[in-house]
Design an enzyme around this catalytic site. Structure first.
Site, PDB file in Angstrom:
ATOM      1  N   TYR A  96     -16.207  26.433  -0.535  1.00 35.86           N
ATOM      2  CA  TYR A  96     -16.400  25.341   0.426  1.00 35.86           C
ATOM      3  C   TYR A  96     -17.380  25.774   1.521  1.00 35.86           C
ATOM      4  O   TYR A  96     -17.317  26.893   2.034  1.00 35.86           O
ATOM      5  CB  TYR A  96     -15.070  24.947   1.081  1.00 35.86           C
ATOM      6  CG  TYR A  96     -15.278  24.034   2.274  1.00 35.86           C
ATOM      7  CD1 TYR A  96     -15.555  22.684   2.084  1.00 35.86           C
ATOM      8  CD2 TYR A  96     -15.267  24.535   3.578  1.00 35.86           C
ATOM      9  CE1 TYR A  96     -15.786  21.849   3.164  1.00 35.86           C
ATOM     10  CE2 TYR A  96     -15.504  23.704   4.666  1.00 35.86           C
ATOM     11  CZ  TYR A  96     -15.760  22.361   4.450  1.00 35.86           C
ATOM     12  OH  TYR A  96     -16.018  21.547   5.525  1.00 35.86           O
ATOM     13  N   PRO A 121      -5.849  30.700   2.205  1.00 37.50           N
ATOM     14  CA  PRO A 121      -4.791  31.719   2.147  1.00 37.50           C
ATOM     15  C   PRO A 121      -4.850  32.704   3.306  1.00 37.50           C
ATOM     16  O   PRO A 121      -3.904  33.459   3.520  1.00 37.50           O
ATOM     17  CB  PRO A 121      -5.058  32.432   0.817  1.00 37.50           C
ATOM     18  CG  PRO A 121      -6.525  32.289   0.604  1.00 37.50           C
ATOM     19  CD  PRO A 121      -6.874  30.931   1.164  1.00 37.50           C
ATOM     20  N   LEU A 122      -5.959  32.689   4.067  1.00 39.37           N
ATOM     21  CA  LEU A 122      -6.090  33.576   5.227  1.00 39.37           C
ATOM     22  C   LEU A 122      -5.960  32.793   6.539  1.00 39.37           C
ATOM     23  O   LEU A 122      -6.350  33.272   7.591  1.00 39.37           O
ATOM     24  CB  LEU A 122      -7.457  34.277   5.200  1.00 39.37           C
ATOM     25  CG  LEU A 122      -7.788  35.081   3.938  1.00 39.37           C
ATOM     26  CD1 LEU A 122      -9.204  35.629   3.995  1.00 39.37           C
ATOM     27  CD2 LEU A 122      -6.789  36.211   3.755  1.00 39.37           C
ATOM     28  N   TYR A 159     -17.090   9.666   2.042  1.00 38.73           N
ATOM     29  CA  TYR A 159     -16.108   9.401   3.092  1.00 38.73           C
ATOM     30  C   TYR A 159     -16.256   7.970   3.596  1.00 38.73           C
ATOM     31  O   TYR A 159     -16.764   7.744   4.702  1.00 38.73           O
ATOM     32  CB  TYR A 159     -16.287  10.389   4.241  1.00 38.73           C
ATOM     33  CG  TYR A 159     -16.161  11.841   3.841  1.00 38.73           C
ATOM     34  CD1 TYR A 159     -14.940  12.365   3.428  1.00 38.73           C
ATOM     35  CD2 TYR A 159     -17.265  12.690   3.876  1.00 38.73           C
ATOM     36  CE1 TYR A 159     -14.815  13.691   3.059  1.00 38.73           C
ATOM     37  CE2 TYR A 159     -17.151  14.026   3.506  1.00 38.73           C
ATOM     38  CZ  TYR A 159     -15.927  14.524   3.095  1.00 38.73           C
ATOM     39  OH  TYR A 159     -15.808  15.840   2.727  1.00 38.73           O
ATOM     40  N   LEU A 187     -12.913  33.088  -5.809  1.00 40.91           N
ATOM     41  CA  LEU A 187     -13.780  32.897  -4.646  1.00 40.91           C
ATOM     42  C   LEU A 187     -13.842  31.423  -4.302  1.00 40.91           C
ATOM     43  O   LEU A 187     -14.229  30.595  -5.128  1.00 40.91           O
ATOM     44  CB  LEU A 187     -15.199  33.404  -4.934  1.00 40.91           C
ATOM     45  CG  LEU A 187     -16.191  33.217  -3.777  1.00 40.91           C
ATOM     46  CD1 LEU A 187     -15.939  34.250  -2.674  1.00 40.91           C
ATOM     47  CD2 LEU A 187     -17.641  33.315  -4.263  1.00 40.91           C
ATOM     48  N   ASN A 196     -19.523  36.301   3.206  1.00 43.77           N
ATOM     49  CA  ASN A 196     -19.846  37.617   3.766  1.00 43.77           C
ATOM     50  C   ASN A 196     -19.654  38.665   2.670  1.00 43.77           C
ATOM     51  O   ASN A 196     -18.533  38.859   2.194  1.00 43.77           O
ATOM     52  CB  ASN A 196     -18.913  37.885   4.953  1.00 43.77           C
ATOM     53  CG  ASN A 196     -19.124  39.252   5.574  1.00 43.77           C
ATOM     54  OD1 ASN A 196     -19.089  40.260   4.885  1.00 43.77           O
ATOM     55  ND2 ASN A 196     -19.319  39.289   6.879  1.00 43.77           N
ATOM     56  N   TYR A 249     -18.561  19.580  -2.262  1.00 50.31           N
ATOM     57  CA  TYR A 249     -19.120  20.704  -1.501  1.00 50.31           C
ATOM     58  C   TYR A 249     -20.647  20.689  -1.544  1.00 50.31           C
ATOM     59  O   TYR A 249     -21.304  21.403  -0.781  1.00 50.31           O
ATOM     60  CB  TYR A 249     -18.633  22.052  -2.044  1.00 50.31           C
ATOM     61  CG  TYR A 249     -17.134  22.273  -1.986  1.00 50.31           C
ATOM     62  CD1 TYR A 249     -16.283  21.386  -1.321  1.00 50.31           C
ATOM     63  CD2 TYR A 249     -16.565  23.376  -2.611  1.00 50.31           C
ATOM     64  CE1 TYR A 249     -14.913  21.597  -1.289  1.00 50.31           C
ATOM     65  CE2 TYR A 249     -15.192  23.597  -2.577  1.00 50.31           C
ATOM     66  CZ  TYR A 249     -14.366  22.703  -1.922  1.00 50.31           C
ATOM     67  OH  TYR A 249     -13.010  22.913  -1.900  1.00 50.31           O
TER      68      TYR A 249
END
Length: 313
Positions: free
Chosen positions: A26, A221-222, A132, A23, A276, A58
């Site tokens: 982020y 990956p999606l 940053y 899972l 989700n 994160y």
């Protein structure tokens, strides 16, 4: 190797193993409601996930740790069942900053060790607590780094028992060779986390890593969201691809499941991020079907060699 919802670990070169699906956690710290991440990690563990991918930057490692500890306390899992990947950020590549950065992650998680700790990007920013760092004109403040010295500091963390395995992220083959060819190398990288999906299949890097027993871990990956501030939105959405949708209908699977199955079938670890509950559960249901060799080649042929995640730093 037969992978299943119960047994889906693949070996790492150091004798440890990594679950082939994890899972991703982020999120945008400002816009994500409190406890969202913790709830998602708990749902994932209940679903069968044993691999959680996180990072100090994160800003939700405390939630991840809370969820893991709660599931251990409930007797749902043991600590050794869970595989947590943490990341060394670019402001901490100086050797003297490596262990304190890892110790911060462990303090946030309230765990004794992480299973995998990786260099997040192969370039350094100005050391400090500003994640940053930029100058008054908004330009990145870079810092000269010695990746071999950083790696030696990571090796010391492994020797101290703070981490089980060491890896990298966003490294190309030349940067990997820098570590692999380092005089006196004690532990070689077991993994390289990079963007990888049917539109960006990484064939050359995959071949190089396989040759050196380095597992590719696929982030995004999606594909990814369509936020133009950090995403290349000129690339069409991966999950709308006509051929992938045709395969989804054939196997009665979502396009996300089709895409994830493609990578795991070629030995690539996937870490889809979702908060989700239904998608978290759906993404895990990828062990009850497989593609033919011809279908794998057809999916590989979709490669556009274009990234969604633009590393503009």
């Amino acid at each position: 190797m037969h992978l299943s919802t119960v047994n889906h670990r693949i070996p790492l070169s150091d004798g440890n193993s990594i679950p082939i699906i994890g899972l991703g956690t982020y999120s945008e710290p400002i816009s994500t409601p409190k406890a969202t991440c913790a709830t998602s990690v708990k749902i994932a563990i209940d679903t069968g996930y044993r691999h959680i991918d996180g990072a100090y930057i994160y800003q939700n490692e405390h939630e991840v740790g809370e969820a893991i500890r709660e599931k251990i306390a409930q007797g749902k899992v043991r600590r050794e069942d869970i595989f947590y990947c943490g990341k060394l950020w670019a402001t901490h590549l100086d050797p003297e900053r490596v262990r304190p950065a890892l110790e911060k992650t462990l303090k946030n998680l309230q765990l004794d060790y992480v299973d995998l700790y990786i260099i997040e990007i192969p370039m350094a920013f100005k050391p400090g607590d500003d994640v940053y760092p930029r100058d008054e004109n908004g330009k990145w403040l870079y810092h000269k780094s010695d990746l071999c010295a950083t790696w030696e500091a990571l090796e010391a963390c492994k020797d101290a028992g703070l981490v089980k395995s060491l890896g990298v992220s966003n490294f190309n083959h030349r940067q990997l060779e820098l570590i692999l060819d380092k005089p006196g190398l004690k532990y070689k990288p077991v993994s390289n986390q990079v963007e990888c999906h049917p539109y960006f299949t990484q064939p050359k890097l995959l071949k190089f890593c396989q040759k050196h027993d380095i597992v590719i871990v696929a982030y995004s990956p999606l594909g990814t969201c369509r936020d133009p501030s950090w995403v290349n939105v000129s690339v069409p959405p991966l999950l709308k691809d006509p051929f992938l949708n045709t395969l989804g209908k054939k196997y009665n699977k979502t396009v996300a499941q089709i895409v994830l199955r493609f990578n795991i079938q070629r030995g690539v670890v996937v870490i889809p991020k979702s908060f989700n509950p239904e998608r978290i559960k759906e993404n895990f249901q990828i062990f009850d079907f497989s593609f033919t060799e011809e279908e794998m080649k057809d999916i590989e042929a979709l490669n556009k060699n274009i990234r969604y995640v633009e590393l503009l730093m």
